[in-house]
Design an enzyme around this catalytic site. Sequence first.
Site, PDB file in Angstrom:
ATOM      1  N   GLU A   1       0.825  -1.213   0.000  1.00  0.00           N
ATOM      2  CA  GLU A   1       0.000   0.000   0.000  1.00  0.00           C
ATOM      3  C   GLU A   1       0.856   1.258   0.000  1.00  0.00           C
ATOM      4  O   GLU A   1       0.535   2.231  -0.678  1.00  0.00           O
ATOM      5  CB  GLU A   1      -0.942  -0.002   1.211  1.00  0.00           C
ATOM      6  CG  GLU A   1      -2.052   1.040   1.139  1.00  0.00           C
ATOM      7  CD  GLU A   1      -1.658   2.435   1.631  1.00  0.00           C
ATOM      8  OE1 GLU A   1      -2.431   3.383   1.414  1.00  0.00           O
ATOM      9  OE2 GLU A   1      -0.567   2.561   2.256  1.00  0.00           O
TER      10      GLU A   1
ATOM     11  N   HIS B   1       3.206   9.580   9.033  1.00  0.00           N
ATOM     12  CA  HIS B   1       4.504   9.324   8.396  1.00  0.00           C
ATOM     13  C   HIS B   1       5.669   9.876   9.214  1.00  0.00           C
ATOM     14  O   HIS B   1       6.800   9.921   8.731  1.00  0.00           O
ATOM     15  CB  HIS B   1       4.547   9.836   6.956  1.00  0.00           C
ATOM     16  CG  HIS B   1       3.791   8.985   6.010  1.00  0.00           C
ATOM     17  ND1 HIS B   1       4.089   8.912   4.668  1.00  0.00           N
ATOM     18  CD2 HIS B   1       2.736   8.148   6.191  1.00  0.00           C
ATOM     19  CE1 HIS B   1       3.242   8.067   4.067  1.00  0.00           C
ATOM     20  NE2 HIS B   1       2.411   7.597   4.976  1.00  0.00           N
TER      21      HIS B   1
ATOM     22  N   ASP C   1      -7.897   2.444   7.393  1.00  0.00           N
ATOM     23  CA  ASP C   1      -6.586   3.089   7.377  1.00  0.00           C
ATOM     24  C   ASP C   1      -6.677   4.328   8.254  1.00  0.00           C
ATOM     25  O   ASP C   1      -7.763   4.747   8.646  1.00  0.00           O
ATOM     26  CB  ASP C   1      -6.193   3.444   5.935  1.00  0.00           C
ATOM     27  CG  ASP C   1      -4.692   3.469   5.719  1.00  0.00           C
ATOM     28  OD1 ASP C   1      -3.970   3.733   6.692  1.00  0.00           O
ATOM     29  OD2 ASP C   1      -4.259   3.239   4.574  1.00  0.00           O
TER      30      ASP C   1
END
Length: 338
Positions: A216, A316, A236
């Site tokens: 992904e 992230h 997600d």
Amino acid sequence: MNDYIINFLKKIMAIDSPSGYTKEVIHHCQKEAENLGFHTHQTNKRNLEIYVEGQDDYTVGFCGHVDTLGLMVRSIKSDGTLTFTNVGGPIIPTLDGEYCRIHTRSGKCYTGTILSNYPAVHVYKDAKSAPRNCENMHVRIDEVVKNKEDVQALGIQNGDYIAYDPKTEITESGFIKSRFLDDKMSVAILFGMLKHLANNHIKPKHNLIIIISTYEEVGHGSSYIHPDIDELIAVDMGCIGEDLACSEYDVSICAKDGSGPYDYDLTSKLIELASTHQLQYAIDIYPYYSSDVSAALRGGQNIKGALIGPGVAASHGMERTHLQAVENTLKLLLAYIA
């Protein structure tokens, strides 16, 4: 159920799994699903499919990805350090000073540290201001290596994976702090759903296929899905930040992301269920985001799609969510399949 989800999360967080290096973590997930009593199958690209028999012939898919961000050895420098390239889209400046592991193709693992090329303030006048990016950083290996040949003698070569420490921690106040909550947190929640079904001998209304995807973070995780799937819901992370309604305590329901709008009817149903069950939820638009549903649609799959997930801050980077978001996401999933 929270204890099961958190314990499962800790186990998969302890397994390095940057995109393309997911064999071990998929094996762990497959073994756990089979221990819960469900049939499984690995696709050629090593996505894991978990099958739950329903009461009719309609099939609902849920997908979460177990692959993470990471790095890969680009070259070995003459001084015995490693240059690297990114796998996926990590915020590279946050990696300065992080511990890492280098996995060789022969199965060896070495530890190291990710550093700026200007790592010492007593040596480099630009130590504080130099750019932190792939071109200006390196990996220092924790072995006695003085040149390129010493590194090669260890079995390290170009193309080896570099995984960095997730630093998983659960606070007494209910916060879950870790890298890679995107998307291992959602995978743990999906297993919480499976655990609930198994413990309570529940047969859902529709057939379920849970997909644990492996690419992904590089864009094609669920570009192929099982042909029986009629609709696909990506589980997600929900984003948190400027101009967004989601918090670390909510289940996020995404109406539109960078790939376009999600199915109107599915999204409306999820919103209605969240409201009816008095869940903490937020509806948002994520302009710099796409999901495994996006990949499936781009891959030509004939499905309806939606996207939900726990609110996660600092995506992230050094991510964080709260047990309330985990609970709200699990409750929405259980309400949807009832």
